[in-house]
Design an enzyme around this catalytic site. Sequence first.
Site, PDB file in Angstrom:
ATOM      1  N   CYS A 140      -3.374   0.760  -1.543  1.00 21.92           N
ATOM      2  CA  CYS A 140      -2.480   1.882  -1.298  1.00 21.92           C
ATOM      3  C   CYS A 140      -1.125   1.540  -1.907  1.00 21.92           C
ATOM      4  CB  CYS A 140      -2.345   2.152   0.203  1.00 21.92           C
ATOM      5  SG  CYS A 140      -1.215   3.498   0.634  1.00 21.92           S
ATOM      6  N   CYS A 195      17.632   0.611  -2.921  1.00 20.41           N
ATOM      7  CA  CYS A 195      17.181   1.987  -3.106  1.00 20.41           C
ATOM      8  C   CYS A 195      18.389   2.936  -3.131  1.00 20.41           C
ATOM      9  CB  CYS A 195      16.231   2.385  -1.989  1.00 20.41           C
ATOM     10  SG  CYS A 195      15.556   4.058  -2.178  1.00 20.41           S
ATOM     11  N   CYS A 227      16.649   3.791   7.015  1.00 20.72           N
ATOM     12  CA  CYS A 227      16.117   2.749   6.133  1.00 20.72           C
ATOM     13  C   CYS A 227      17.118   1.645   5.794  1.00 20.72           C
ATOM     14  CB  CYS A 227      15.616   3.387   4.843  1.00 20.72           C
ATOM     15  SG  CYS A 227      14.782   2.200   3.765  1.00 20.72           S
ATOM     16  N   CYS A 266      -1.318  -2.383   1.200  1.00 13.52           N
ATOM     17  CA  CYS A 266      -0.406  -1.296   0.865  1.00 13.52           C
ATOM     18  C   CYS A 266       0.838  -1.895   0.228  1.00 13.52           C
ATOM     19  CB  CYS A 266      -0.026  -0.505   2.107  1.00 13.52           C
ATOM     20  SG  CYS A 266      -1.444   0.155   2.995  1.00 13.52           S
ATOM     21  N   CYS A 320      18.278   7.686   3.162  1.00 15.04           N
ATOM     22  CA  CYS A 320      17.473   7.878   4.377  1.00 15.04           C
ATOM     23  C   CYS A 320      18.149   7.161   5.554  1.00 15.04           C
ATOM     24  CB  CYS A 320      16.064   7.335   4.165  1.00 15.04           C
ATOM     25  SG  CYS A 320      15.242   8.023   2.703  1.00 15.04           S
ATOM     26  N   ARG A 350      -2.675   6.026  11.939  1.00 16.53           N
ATOM     27  CA  ARG A 350      -2.199   4.650  11.782  1.00 16.53           C
ATOM     28  C   ARG A 350      -1.037   4.354  12.719  1.00 16.53           C
ATOM     29  NH1 ARG A 350      -4.847   2.502   7.588  1.00 16.53           N
ATOM     30  NH2 ARG A 350      -5.898   3.995   6.232  1.00 16.53           N
ATOM     31  N   CYS A 409      -1.999   9.490   2.103  1.00 13.38           N
ATOM     32  CA  CYS A 409      -1.506   8.882   3.335  1.00 13.38           C
ATOM     33  C   CYS A 409      -0.102   9.439   3.569  1.00 13.38           C
ATOM     34  CB  CYS A 409      -1.470   7.356   3.192  1.00 13.38           C
ATOM     35  SG  CYS A 409      -0.778   6.488   4.622  1.00 13.38           S
TER      36      CYS A 409
END
Length: 361
Positions: A127, A51, A58, A95, A55, A259, A187
């Site tokens: 999702c 990616c 992450c 998901c 972040c 969640r 979500c």
Amino acid sequence: MRHDWSREEILEIYNKPLMELLYEAATVHRKHHDPNTVQVSTLLSIKTGGCPEDCGYCPQAARYHTDIKGNDLMGVRQVKAQALRAKAAGSSRVCMGAAWRNVKDGEEFDQVLEMVRTINKLDMEVCCTLGMITENQAQRLAEAGLYAYNHNLDTSEDYYKDVISTRAFQDRLDTIGNVRKTNVTVCSGGIIGMGEKLEDRAGMLVALATLSPQPESVPINALVAVPGTPMEEIEPISIWEMVRMVATTRIVMPETQVRLSAGRTQMSREGQAMCFFAGANSIFAGDKLLTTPNPDVNEDMEMFKLLGLNPQRAFEKKEQPQTVEAAESKHVPLGEKPKWSRPGHNIPRNEEAKAKSKAKA
């Protein structure tokens, strides 16, 4: 349903004596949900690593040196096999996450749309979390049968700039806004334990609770500090912080599915039971949560039996969407090239982790 919560009001709730907070949250929970029903979802990383974002939490960011093994986009058959296994183990929702900054029209997105169609036909909620999306892309996902789109705010707008520099907080709100123009549910939640203040936790809840409508689903994650990431040395939060966050979320967003997400491997069964009492009514099952450890599904089923909990069936909160086949789609790819922002400011700990990664390369 209130949509005018202030940070001060939410902090006052969060800081209540614990027994009063739990009682209030449990009362709200029982008014809007079955307290003995918890949804079991399976999170599947359909494209891992590489990616371009920075972040700080992450391990999938390409710029950090972690032990995560990247993989190209999964095939539809492989995803279907995983979904069938998840359904057999008690999951009612799949998901799918892809380590993308944003969705780009083309062959890979078409493949994801086919995954959505395939899983929806298995009578499971679908999702996706694919990064930022345009309104047209959201419409195409809706046509395929997508039930929910995940796009977390992560933290408060104030603290956000200390976590991520490659996209703006407003981009996240704009993506949620694009999803809201369809029949797909939202979500969106965040992570606690990233070094933020209590005011930031309240600020994140203000941003979510003042949306109209409020998100149908709010994941509350505890930071899992992964070696090689900028936040690798942050100590885990206590279970009491997680319980308070779950309870506060339940009170300010009564109808939302709260969640219990990342960080459950660090929680005892007693701690998780308190979270369920405080209003959490969904978990992710399986040995991995994208790339971080997660309790085994058999352990979760044992816990459910011990606590007298029942897995929630699919489509209990909202009816199943209809799948439109690709050939019959009314929404065609537009080849859009949206200008999602790149604030580009320097975050010292992110830059330090990036430098360490280069040194190890």
